[in-house]
Design a protein around this motif. Structure first.
Motif, short mmCIF file in Angstrom:
data_model
loop_
_atom_site.label_atom_id
_atom_site.label_comp_id
_atom_site.label_asym_id
_atom_site.label_seq_id
_atom_site.Cartn_x
_atom_site.Cartn_y
_atom_site.Cartn_z
N SER A 93 93.47 67.29 33.29
CA SER A 93 92.34 67.58 34.17
C SER A 93 91.40 68.66 33.65
O SER A 93 90.18 68.47 33.65
CB SER A 93 92.85 67.96 35.56
OG SER A 93 93.69 69.10 35.48
N ILE A 94 91.92 69.76 33.15
CA ILE A 94 91.04 70.90 32.84
C ILE A 94 90.46 70.77 31.43
O ILE A 94 91.21 70.77 30.44
CB ILE A 94 91.81 72.22 32.95
CG1 ILE A 94 92.51 72.33 34.31
CG2 ILE A 94 90.87 73.40 32.74
CD1 ILE A 94 93.49 73.48 34.40
N PRO A 95 89.14 70.64 31.30
CA PRO A 95 88.53 70.54 29.96
C PRO A 95 88.53 71.90 29.26
O PRO A 95 88.12 72.90 29.85
CB PRO A 95 87.11 70.07 30.25
CG PRO A 95 86.82 70.56 31.63
CD PRO A 95 88.13 70.60 32.37
N VAL A 96 89.02 71.93 28.03
CA VAL A 96 89.10 73.18 27.27
C VAL A 96 88.77 72.93 25.81
O VAL A 96 88.73 71.78 25.36
CB VAL A 96 90.52 73.81 27.34
CG1 VAL A 96 90.90 74.16 28.76
CG2 VAL A 96 91.55 72.88 26.71
N LEU A 97 88.55 74.02 25.10
CA LEU A 97 88.56 73.98 23.65
C LEU A 97 89.83 74.69 23.21
O LEU A 97 90.13 75.79 23.71
CB LEU A 97 87.34 74.71 23.07
CG LEU A 97 85.98 74.04 23.25
CD1 LEU A 97 84.88 75.02 22.85
CD2 LEU A 97 85.90 72.78 22.39
#
Lengths: 364, 127
Positions: free
Chosen positions: A181-185
Motif C-alpha cells: 500500500s505505501i509508496p516509497v523509495l
C-alpha cells in the motif's frame, strides 16, 4: 528548551516509546530509547530503525540538471549516469571549503534527489538554487518528505518481506510499495556501516512506515546517540564536527569523492593545488587507551598541542574510546603515538586508519 | 524510591554510614540522567578529600560528569570492580555501583546532607 524547535512526523511515536528527546539541528529528536549501547548492538547484530525525517531532501530536474549538479559537487556524477544509482559527495565553495556532504540519487529522467544534512538545509538550498541555470528546477521537499533508516544484518530480509521484493543493490534507489500500500523509495544507503535501506516516503506516511518496521520483533528503535557511535566506528565524518566550511575534503580524508578527471566544478582549482602539494593537516582516527574522548579535547605530541578532537565517543563494539582529530600530516601515519588531554589527565592515543570496526554486514 | 537509610547531596551522590566510614555512590536519578556508564575514574586509597572537592569522573557514551565528595575524609577502599563493570552503576546504583569508602573526618558534615524524603523532593524539582 523545546521552544522554537521543529518536530518530525514521528514525534508522537517517540514519546509513546519513551524516548529521551534532545534538540538537534533545530529539531526535537530522540537521542535514545532503551539506551545507546543496546541500540548500537541491535544495529550491529539484528536491525534498528532511525527517524531521520529531519534531514533535507531536494529535487533537481531539467535538461541541464546533470551539468549544473556536476559543476556543484566534487564527485563525478557520471558514476550515476545509469538511472537508480546513487553517489556520496561533498559540495564546496570557491575556497574548497565543505558546505555540506550529500548523497545524490539519480531518480528519474533528467531528475536527481539530493539528501543533505538537516542543519545545512537553508544554506544548501540557497547555494544550489543560486548556482542553477534557468530552466533547471529546484524543489526543497524536506517538509513533505519522510526519511526512515532501517539498518542492520536483518534489515534487507525485513524490507524484502515488507516490499514483496528485494531492495535495490548497494548505492541504488528504487520505487517500492510497503505492505502492498505505501509508496516509497528504497535507497540502499546508510550511515551505520551495516547493510540496510533508507526509506523515503511522504511525511504523512512516515508513522505508518515506522510502525510497520517496528512490528518486527528483530527491529529496535534507535536514537541519535547510537547513530553517532555507529557512524564513528566506521569513521564516517559528520558535517559540523569533522568538517565544515573552513576545511577542504582532501584534508578531511575525502579525496576519494573529489574527481579531478571531470571538468570545472566549484572549488576545483584550490582542491587540485591541495591534492598536488598534500594537505598540511589530515583527519585521522585515534584509538584511546582510557576514558572517553570528546569534541574539543586537545591532542598532544611530545607534550605539544598539535590538534583537537573532532569526534569522540565510546565504541560499544571495541569497548574503548575512539576519536577523530586533525593533526599535522607528518603525524598522520597509522601507529603514531599521540596523547589526548582528557580534562585532568593525558591519555595515550594511537593513530589508526578508520574504519575502527571492520567486520559488519557490509564488509561480509 | 531512594533508600531511606542513605543521605544525599545536591550533586546526586549518596552516603551510607557504616560506623566511622562513609560508602559513597551516585543516585538512581543521576545514573538515569547519565545513561549507560562506560568509564569511572576514582581516587586511590589514602587520598584525602575535602567536602565538595572533585574526587573523580564518571562517563557515559554521551557525557562526562565530575564526582564531588559529599563529606570529608580519607579514602580507605575503592570499588575496583567498576573498572571492568561500570554498568553496575546503572543496574545497581545503591549496591554494586558503590564507588569509594571514606573514613569520616568530621561526622557532623552528615547533618548537611539530605534525607531520602528531602532528596525525593529535590529530584522531583529537577526532573
Amino acid at each position: 528548551m523545546t521552544e522554537g524547535l521543529l518536530r518530525t512526523p514521528l514525534y508522537e511515536e517517540h514519546l509513546a516509546l519513551g524516548a529521551r528527546m534532545v534538540p538537534f539541528a533545530g529539531f526535537e529528536m530522540p537521542v535514545q530509547y532503551a539506551g545507546i549501547i543496546d541500540e548500537h548492538r541491535a544495529v550491529r547484530t539484528s536491525a534498528g530503525v532511525f527517524d531521520v525525517c529531519h534531514m533535507a531532501e531536494f529535487r533537481v530536474f531539467g535538461f541541464e540538471a546533470f551539468d549544473a549538479l556536476q559543476g556543484l559537487v566534487t564527485n563525478d556524477l557520471h558514476k550515476i549516469d545509469e538511472m537508480s544509482k546513487a553517489v556520496y559527495t561533498v559540495m564546496c565553495d570557491e575556497a574548497g571549503g565543505i558546505i555540506d556532504d550529500l548523497i545524490v540519487y539519480h531518480t528519474g529522467d533528467l531528475e536527481y534527489l539530493i539528501i543533505a544534512n538537516a542543519s545545512n538545509r537553508a544554506v544548501d538550498a540557497e547555494w544550489i538554487a543560486a548556482h542553477l541555470p534557468e530552466g533547471v528546477e529546484f524543489v526543497d521537499e524536506s517538509d513533505r518528505t519522510g526519511l526512515i533508516a532501517l539498518q542492520g544484518p536483518e534489515a534487507v530480509r525485513i524490507i524484502t518481506e515488507l516490499a514483496g521484493e528485494e531492495p535495490p543493490a548497494r548505492f541504488h534507489i528504487a520505487e517500492a510499495r510497503l505492505d502492498e500500500s505505501i509508496p516509497v523509495l528504497l535507497a540502499r544507503t546508510g550511515y551505520t556501516g551495516e547493510d540496510g535501506v533508507e526509506i523515503v516516503c511522504a511525511a504523512t506516511d512516515a508513522a505508518a512506515v515506522w510502525r510497520l518496521l517496528l512490528s518486527f520483533a528483530e527491529v529496535s528503535p534507535c536514537g541519535l546517540g547510537a547513530r553517532d557511535t555507529l557512524r564513528l566506528e566506521m569513521g564516517y565524518p559528520l558535517h559540523g564536527t569533522d568538517m565544515d566550511r573552513s576545511i577542504d575534503p582532501i584534508s578531511a580524508g575525502l579525496s576519494w569523492v573529489v574527481s579531478m578527471k571531470k571538468a570545472d566544478f566549484i572549488g576545483r582549482d584550490v582542491l587540485a593545488a591541495i591534492k598536488e602539494a598534500g594537505p598540511e593537516r589530515k583527519l585521522v582516527g585515534l584509538n584511546v587507551s582510557e576514558g572517553v574522548p570528546r569534541h574539543g579535547y586537545p591532542v598532544l605530541h611530545d607534550g605539544v598541542e598539535v590538534g583537537t578532537v573532532a569526534s569522540g565517543t565510546f565504541s560499544p563494539n571495541l569497548e574503548h574510546g575512539i576519536a577523530t582529530a586533525y593533526v599535522p600530516s607528518a603525524l598522520a601515519e597509522p601507529g603514531t603515538c599521540l596523547e589526548i588531554t582528557a580534562r585532568r589527565k593525558n591519555v595515550s592515543a594511537t593513530v589508526v586508519r578508520p574504519p575502527f570496526v571492520t567486520h559488519t554486514s557490509l564488509s561480509a | 524510591m531512594n533508600p531511606a537509610d542513605l543521605r544525599y547531596d545536591k550533586e546526586h551522590e549518596w552516603v551510607r554510614v557504616e560506623g566511622d566510614t562513609a560508602v559513597i555512590g551516585i543516585s538512581d536519578f543521576a545514573q538515569d540522567q547519565l545513561g549507560e556508564v562506560v568509564y569511572v575514574d576514582l581516587p586511590s586509597v589514602g587520598d584525602v578529600l575535602a567536602v565538595g572537592e572533585t574526587f573523580g569522573e564518571i562517563e557515559s557514551v554521551k557525557s562526562v560528569s565530575e564526582l564531588f565528595a559529599p563529606v570529608s575524609g580519607t579514602v580507605v577502599e575503592v570499588n575496583d570492580e567498576l573498572d571492568s563493570a561500570p554498568e553496575s552503576i546503572n543496574s545497581d546504583a545503591y549496591g554494586a555501583g558503590w564507588m569509594v569508602k571514606i573514613k569520616l573526618a568530621d561526622p557532623a558534615e552528615l547533618d548537611g546532607l539530605m534525607s531520602s524524603v528531602e532528596y525525593d523532593a529535590f529530584v522531583a524539582n529537577e526532573a
